[in-house]
Design a protein around this motif. Sequence first.
Motif, PDB file in Angstrom:
ATOM      1  N   ALA A 137       1.077  44.319 -35.479  1.00 30.72           N
ATOM      2  CA  ALA A 137       2.806  44.755 -34.029  1.00 30.72           C
ATOM      3  C   ALA A 137       2.884  43.745 -33.210  1.00 30.72           C
ATOM      4  CB  ALA A 137       1.997  46.055 -33.254  1.00 30.72           C
ATOM      5  N   ALA A 138       1.697  42.897 -33.002  1.00 34.16           N
ATOM      6  CA  ALA A 138       1.998  41.239 -33.003  1.00 34.16           C
ATOM      7  C   ALA A 138       2.963  40.870 -33.643  1.00 34.16           C
ATOM      8  CB  ALA A 138       0.710  41.033 -32.178  1.00 34.16           C
ATOM      9  N   GLU A 139       2.663  40.958 -34.888  1.00 39.33           N
ATOM     10  CA  GLU A 139       3.793  39.937 -35.195  1.00 39.33           C
ATOM     11  C   GLU A 139       5.240  40.647 -35.402  1.00 39.33           C
ATOM     12  OE1 GLU A 139      -0.026  39.172 -39.421  1.00 39.33           O
ATOM     13  OE2 GLU A 139       1.847  41.453 -39.494  1.00 39.33           O
ATOM     14  N   GLN A 140       5.118  41.857 -35.488  1.00 41.67           N
ATOM     15  CA  GLN A 140       6.597  42.084 -34.861  1.00 41.67           C
ATOM     16  C   GLN A 140       7.276  41.877 -33.543  1.00 41.67           C
ATOM     17  OE1 GLN A 140       6.597  46.298 -35.586  1.00 41.67           O
ATOM     18  NE2 GLN A 140       8.861  46.282 -36.467  1.00 41.67           N
ATOM     19  N   VAL A 141       6.168  41.874 -33.249  1.00 38.95           N
ATOM     20  CA  VAL A 141       6.872  41.632 -30.996  1.00 38.95           C
ATOM     21  C   VAL A 141       6.936  40.005 -31.439  1.00 38.95           C
ATOM     22  CG1 VAL A 141       6.094  41.131 -28.841  1.00 38.95           C
ATOM     23  CG2 VAL A 141       5.813  43.390 -30.598  1.00 38.95           C
ATOM     24  N   ALA A 142       6.240  39.448 -31.843  1.00 36.40           N
ATOM     25  CA  ALA A 142       6.640  38.104 -31.980  1.00 36.40           C
ATOM     26  C   ALA A 142       7.461  37.424 -33.534  1.00 36.40           C
ATOM     27  CB  ALA A 142       5.218  37.132 -32.094  1.00 36.40           C
ATOM     28  N   ALA A 191      -9.192  40.242 -26.604  1.00 35.94           N
ATOM     29  CA  ALA A 191      -9.255  40.216 -25.835  1.00 35.94           C
ATOM     30  C   ALA A 191      -7.888  40.086 -25.605  1.00 35.94           C
ATOM     31  CB  ALA A 191      -9.911  40.422 -24.543  1.00 35.94           C
ATOM     32  N   ASP A 192      -7.009  39.116 -26.369  1.00 34.80           N
ATOM     33  CA  ASP A 192      -6.049  37.912 -25.985  1.00 34.80           C
ATOM     34  C   ASP A 192      -4.881  38.216 -27.816  1.00 34.80           C
ATOM     35  OD1 ASP A 192      -8.330  36.239 -27.467  1.00 34.80           O
ATOM     36  OD2 ASP A 192      -7.740  35.299 -25.672  1.00 34.80           O
ATOM     37  N   LEU A 193      -5.010  38.300 -28.894  1.00 41.03           N
ATOM     38  CA  LEU A 193      -4.920  38.297 -29.559  1.00 41.03           C
ATOM     39  C   LEU A 193      -3.405  38.534 -29.863  1.00 41.03           C
ATOM     40  CD1 LEU A 193      -3.821  40.927 -31.724  1.00 41.03           C
ATOM     41  CD2 LEU A 193      -6.820  41.372 -31.584  1.00 41.03           C
ATOM     42  N   GLU A 194      -2.332  39.164 -28.717  1.00 39.31           N
ATOM     43  CA  GLU A 194      -1.324  39.372 -29.363  1.00 39.31           C
ATOM     44  C   GLU A 194      -0.547  38.448 -28.673  1.00 39.31           C
ATOM     45  OE1 GLU A 194      -2.756  43.840 -29.037  1.00 39.31           O
ATOM     46  OE2 GLU A 194      -3.337  41.527 -28.381  1.00 39.31           O
ATOM     47  N   VAL A 195      -1.033  38.058 -27.114  1.00 45.00           N
ATOM     48  CA  VAL A 195      -1.387  36.746 -26.223  1.00 45.00           C
ATOM     49  C   VAL A 195      -1.228  35.789 -27.190  1.00 45.00           C
ATOM     50  CG1 VAL A 195      -1.209  34.648 -24.290  1.00 45.00           C
ATOM     51  CG2 VAL A 195      -1.781  37.277 -24.510  1.00 45.00           C
ATOM     52  N   ALA A 196      -1.799  35.470 -28.233  1.00 46.44           N
ATOM     53  CA  ALA A 196      -2.014  34.418 -29.253  1.00 46.44           C
ATOM     54  C   ALA A 196      -1.205  34.102 -30.738  1.00 46.44           C
ATOM     55  CB  ALA A 196      -3.828  33.740 -30.316  1.00 46.44           C
ATOM     56  N   VAL A 197      -1.078  35.114 -31.179  1.00 45.06           N
ATOM     57  CA  VAL A 197       0.740  35.716 -31.844  1.00 45.06           C
ATOM     58  C   VAL A 197       1.650  35.328 -31.422  1.00 45.06           C
ATOM     59  CG1 VAL A 197       0.984  37.404 -33.939  1.00 45.06           C
ATOM     60  CG2 VAL A 197      -1.237  36.896 -33.512  1.00 45.06           C
ATOM     61  N   ALA A 198       1.612  35.652 -30.251  1.00 46.32           N
ATOM     62  CA  ALA A 198       3.125  35.097 -29.778  1.00 46.32           C
ATOM     63  C   ALA A 198       2.788  33.564 -29.526  1.00 46.32           C
ATOM     64  CB  ALA A 198       3.680  35.927 -28.913  1.00 46.32           C
ATOM     65  N   GLU A 199       2.565  33.094 -29.602  1.00 48.67           N
ATOM     66  CA  GLU A 199       2.478  32.118 -28.972  1.00 48.67           C
ATOM     67  C   GLU A 199       2.235  30.706 -30.624  1.00 48.67           C
ATOM     68  OE1 GLU A 199       3.155  30.036 -27.072  1.00 48.67           O
ATOM     69  OE2 GLU A 199       3.392  31.728 -25.268  1.00 48.67           O
ATOM     70  N   GLY A 200       2.077  31.750 -31.809  1.00 47.83           N
ATOM     71  CA  GLY A 200       2.137  30.908 -33.151  1.00 47.83           C
ATOM     72  C   GLY A 200       0.724  30.940 -33.571  1.00 47.83           C
ATOM     73  N   SER A 201      -0.641  31.935 -33.715  1.00 52.88           N
ATOM     74  CA  SER A 201      -1.731  31.809 -34.460  1.00 52.88           C
ATOM     75  C   SER A 201      -1.459  31.491 -35.515  1.00 52.88           C
ATOM     76  CB  SER A 201      -2.736  32.586 -33.406  1.00 52.88           C
ATOM     77  OG  SER A 201      -3.991  32.462 -33.746  1.00 52.88           O
ATOM     78  N   THR A 202      -2.815  31.592 -36.278  1.00 53.75           N
ATOM     79  CA  THR A 202      -2.897  31.802 -37.742  1.00 53.75           C
ATOM     80  C   THR A 202      -3.903  32.633 -38.589  1.00 53.75           C
ATOM     81  OG1 THR A 202      -2.927  30.047 -38.772  1.00 53.75           O
ATOM     82  CG2 THR A 202      -1.563  29.733 -38.642  1.00 53.75           C
TER      83      THR A 202
END
Length: 233
Positions: free
Chosen positions: A18-23, A205-216
């Motif tokens: 879901a985080a990938e999709q949102v980002a 706790a913060d994986l969604e924020v990290a994915v939005a900022e480019g985490s791999t």
Amino acid sequence: MDHPISRALTDVGARLAAAEQVAGRPAGSVTLLAVSKTFPEPALRAAYAAGARQFGENYVQELTVKAAALADLPDLVWHFIGPLQSNKTRPVAELAHWVHSVDRLKIAERLAAQRPEHLPALNVCLQVNVSGEASKSGCTPEELPRLARAVAALPRLTLRGLMCIPEPTPDTARQAAQFALLRELRDQLVADGLALDTLSMGMSADLEVAVAEGSTIVRVGTAIFGARDYSHS
């Protein structure tokens, strides 16, 4: 009946998708690293049975014991993600596929010297202190360019990217700013000619924020294995 770890991995996988999709990121572009520190061998076997292949350990002794105990499992990828003392680098150089927590040249030099010739180059990330907290490991953003160039030149290592542990805060804007700083530092190094493809950032706790900022790579422990018991570590 599903094992609790299997259900938890499914839930985390759904969060990540879901985080990938949102980002607006491609599906599967972020690797889920199961952080198994302090958890016993059966927990890792349950995660493996549920599809996990990448495991993260913080302590050299635990990595050594678990790598031996789970040697029968094919395709296991070990990531060392904890602080690394220079007198404990050899087991990590011999057993790990990745080290996320290189924060000074001496550690990288020892890993390079101790990496067995018959193994592929060791993948490394440089840990950057993006929060400025005195208690946090990591090089400063100012030290990073020189360190990155020196590590990239070492044999037996492949410099893949950067890692951070931001300050714990419920303020998602503050989290995002620290993740964005790591991404910007990586992008600057790429612009300067280094071939980096990895941002190791984001936890339970913060994986969604990290994915939005480019985490791999997101490093998830509690959301997969449950609360940790440090009494035995």
